[in-house]
Scaffold this active site. Sequence first.
Site, PDB file in Angstrom:
ATOM      1  N   LYS A 114       0.823  -1.221   0.000  1.00 51.41           N
ATOM      2  CA  LYS A 114       0.000   0.000   0.000  1.00 51.41           C
ATOM      3  C   LYS A 114       0.852   1.263   0.000  1.00 51.41           C
ATOM      4  O   LYS A 114       0.478   2.263  -0.612  1.00 51.41           O
ATOM      5  CB  LYS A 114      -0.937   0.018   1.217  1.00 51.41           C
ATOM      6  CG  LYS A 114      -2.115  -0.915   1.043  1.00 51.41           C
ATOM      7  CD  LYS A 114      -3.239  -0.576   2.006  1.00 51.41           C
ATOM      8  CE  LYS A 114      -4.430  -1.496   1.755  1.00 51.41           C
ATOM      9  NZ  LYS A 114      -5.404  -1.456   2.836  1.00 51.41           N
ATOM     10  N   LYS A 197      -3.938 -11.048  -6.401  1.00 50.28           N
ATOM     11  CA  LYS A 197      -5.090 -11.290  -5.529  1.00 50.28           C
ATOM     12  C   LYS A 197      -6.339 -10.554  -6.034  1.00 50.28           C
ATOM     13  O   LYS A 197      -6.218  -9.426  -6.501  1.00 50.28           O
ATOM     14  CB  LYS A 197      -4.711 -10.775  -4.124  1.00 50.28           C
ATOM     15  CG  LYS A 197      -5.621 -11.200  -3.021  1.00 50.28           C
ATOM     16  CD  LYS A 197      -5.136 -10.652  -1.694  1.00 50.28           C
ATOM     17  CE  LYS A 197      -5.364  -9.160  -1.589  1.00 50.28           C
ATOM     18  NZ  LYS A 197      -5.123  -8.589  -0.267  1.00 50.28           N
ATOM     19  N   LYS A 200     -10.531  -5.313  -3.853  1.00 52.08           N
ATOM     20  CA  LYS A 200     -11.466  -4.196  -4.013  1.00 52.08           C
ATOM     21  C   LYS A 200     -10.811  -3.035  -4.728  1.00 52.08           C
ATOM     22  O   LYS A 200     -11.467  -2.208  -5.330  1.00 52.08           O
ATOM     23  CB  LYS A 200     -11.883  -3.649  -2.636  1.00 52.08           C
ATOM     24  CG  LYS A 200     -12.670  -4.578  -1.784  1.00 52.08           C
ATOM     25  CD  LYS A 200     -12.889  -3.943  -0.403  1.00 52.08           C
ATOM     26  CE  LYS A 200     -13.292  -4.985   0.606  1.00 52.08           C
ATOM     27  NZ  LYS A 200     -13.427  -4.487   1.951  1.00 52.08           N
TER      28      LYS A 200
HETATM   29  P1  TYM Z   1     -10.380  -6.889   4.293  1.00 52.58           P
HETATM   30  O1  TYM Z   1     -11.521  -5.976   4.539  1.00 52.58           O
HETATM   31  O2  TYM Z   1      -9.351  -6.514   3.296  1.00 52.58           O
HETATM   32  O3  TYM Z   1     -10.927  -8.308   3.865  1.00 52.58           O
HETATM   33  C1  TYM Z   1     -11.922  -8.977   4.620  1.00 52.58           C
HETATM   34  C2  TYM Z   1     -11.641 -10.468   4.619  1.00 52.58           C
HETATM   35  O4  TYM Z   1     -11.630 -10.976   3.279  1.00 52.58           O
HETATM   36  C3  TYM Z   1     -10.431 -11.722   3.073  1.00 52.58           C
HETATM   37  N1  TYM Z   1     -10.014 -11.562   1.670  1.00 52.58           N
HETATM   38  C4  TYM Z   1      -9.751 -12.585   0.841  1.00 52.58           C
HETATM   39  N2  TYM Z   1      -9.793 -13.915   1.009  1.00 52.58           N
HETATM   40  C5  TYM Z   1      -9.483 -14.696  -0.053  1.00 52.58           C
HETATM   41  N3  TYM Z   1      -9.135 -14.184  -1.266  1.00 52.58           N
HETATM   42  C6  TYM Z   1      -9.077 -12.854  -1.488  1.00 52.58           C
HETATM   43  N4  TYM Z   1      -8.753 -12.368  -2.686  1.00 52.58           N
HETATM   44  C7  TYM Z   1      -9.391 -11.978  -0.395  1.00 52.58           C
HETATM   45  N5  TYM Z   1      -9.439 -10.628  -0.259  1.00 52.58           N
HETATM   46  C8  TYM Z   1      -9.820 -10.394   1.024  1.00 52.58           C
HETATM   47  C9  TYM Z   1      -9.426 -11.126   4.044  1.00 52.58           C
HETATM   48  O5  TYM Z   1      -8.388 -12.036   4.319  1.00 52.58           O
HETATM   49  C10 TYM Z   1     -10.292 -10.833   5.242  1.00 52.58           C
HETATM   50  O6  TYM Z   1     -10.437 -11.996   6.045  1.00 52.58           O
HETATM   51  N6  TYM Z   1      -7.344  -6.213   8.163  1.00 52.58           N
HETATM   52  C11 TYM Z   1      -8.542  -6.867   7.742  1.00 52.58           C
HETATM   53  C12 TYM Z   1      -9.746  -6.549   8.581  1.00 52.58           C
HETATM   54  C13 TYM Z   1      -9.551  -6.660  10.065  1.00 52.58           C
HETATM   55  C14 TYM Z   1      -9.571  -7.843  10.811  1.00 52.58           C
HETATM   56  C15 TYM Z   1      -9.380  -7.443  12.177  1.00 52.58           C
HETATM   57  C16 TYM Z   1      -9.727  -9.192  10.481  1.00 52.58           C
HETATM   58  C17 TYM Z   1      -9.371  -5.627  10.923  1.00 52.58           C
HETATM   59  N7  TYM Z   1      -9.269  -6.102  12.196  1.00 52.58           N
HETATM   60  C18 TYM Z   1      -9.342  -8.366  13.181  1.00 52.58           C
HETATM   61  C19 TYM Z   1      -9.674 -10.112  11.528  1.00 52.58           C
HETATM   62  C20 TYM Z   1      -9.482  -9.706  12.863  1.00 52.58           C
HETATM   63  C21 TYM Z   1      -8.837  -6.465   6.319  1.00 52.58           C
HETATM   64  O7  TYM Z   1      -8.431  -5.445   5.862  1.00 52.58           O
HETATM   65  O8  TYM Z   1      -9.674  -7.289   5.678  1.00 52.58           O
END
Ligand code: TYM
Length: 335
Positions: A114, A197, A200
Amino acid sequence: MTKKRIFSGMQPTNNLHLGNYLGALKNWVDLQKQGDECIFCVVDLHAVTVPQEPDKLAQATREIAAAYIAAGIDPEKAIIFPQSAVAAHSQLMWLLATMSQMGKLERMTQFKDKAGKNTERVGLGLFAYPVLMAADILAYKATHVPVGEDQKQHLELAREIASTFNTRYKVEHFPQPEPQILGEATRVMSLKDGTKKMSKSDESDLSRINLTDDAEKIAAKIKRAQTDSAPLPISVEELKDRAGADNLVTIYASLMGRSKSDVLKEFGGQPWSVFKPELAEIAVRHLSPITERMSDLLAHPDKIDRILKDGAEQADIIARPILRETMDIMGFWRA
Ligand code: TYM
């Protein structure tokens, strides 16, 4: 044995896509069915690590909550709430920041991606992002964290921060949260480039299937998805070095709750022109009821707001005493 407490979250930024669904949300629904305590957060404080439009953030938060519920999270069984509504997240984050090493934060691949080359001008929030994530989890003493593969490194850091705290204060205060990276689709890839990957933030909408895409759009995107000229192989080993092909087989397997080798037993040797329409059909079959439920829910924002408010109250009841206990261990003044 300590009771299982599951915690996870998603950012309210843009639409959720198939990667979010297969890598995380679908697994949350399965875990909820097992009857463990589940806490699912909409991580709006994480979202503002990059600029967000103030008049869209609250609605984006409602939309993610609606997606959770539409996918099968039951607000009667699980706690659903916005991160910013429970003060313990930010407060605990500060305490944990005092025991987080800059060097370790610098090595986070998501930060490096990022920030790019622009590390001088990058915001402190983006840098400290994994510390807030550790606070999210530890504020509830969560034991299990279901996420996609891309969050694994952040979770390792959360485990390290928990053990640094315990070692420094000679206590067994925070448990070690276990990552739960489940199913076949732990890393769903872009439909346009099987080595990237699904995300979004990808500029091309053709790279991902959004949970809000209609049947026609889903079919068109799968039709145009990257593959190669060879037919589907008969074994999983032969998917190696065929990233686009591997991705579509993985998506199919995950949607159907089958293994990739099982899917290849059925489709091995067939051309993509046979497999892709089948994949489109099952993707639509799985996603369109979710999309429909989501728009029904969003027609009643007051109901979603009530769920989020109740959830925040329940979350606060758990997190507040854990924060206080943490502060007591550190020796802060109290009346
Ligand atoms: P975020 O919002 O980017 O994504 C949410 C969840 O979706 C999963 N994910 C994927 N899994 C498989 N293939 C993909 N291409 C893919 N893109 C996204 C992510 O692994 C995630 O599980 N930092 C985290 C949010 C967060 C969080 C937490 C998660 C904040 N605090 C505490 C667990 C515990 C995030 O940005 O996810």
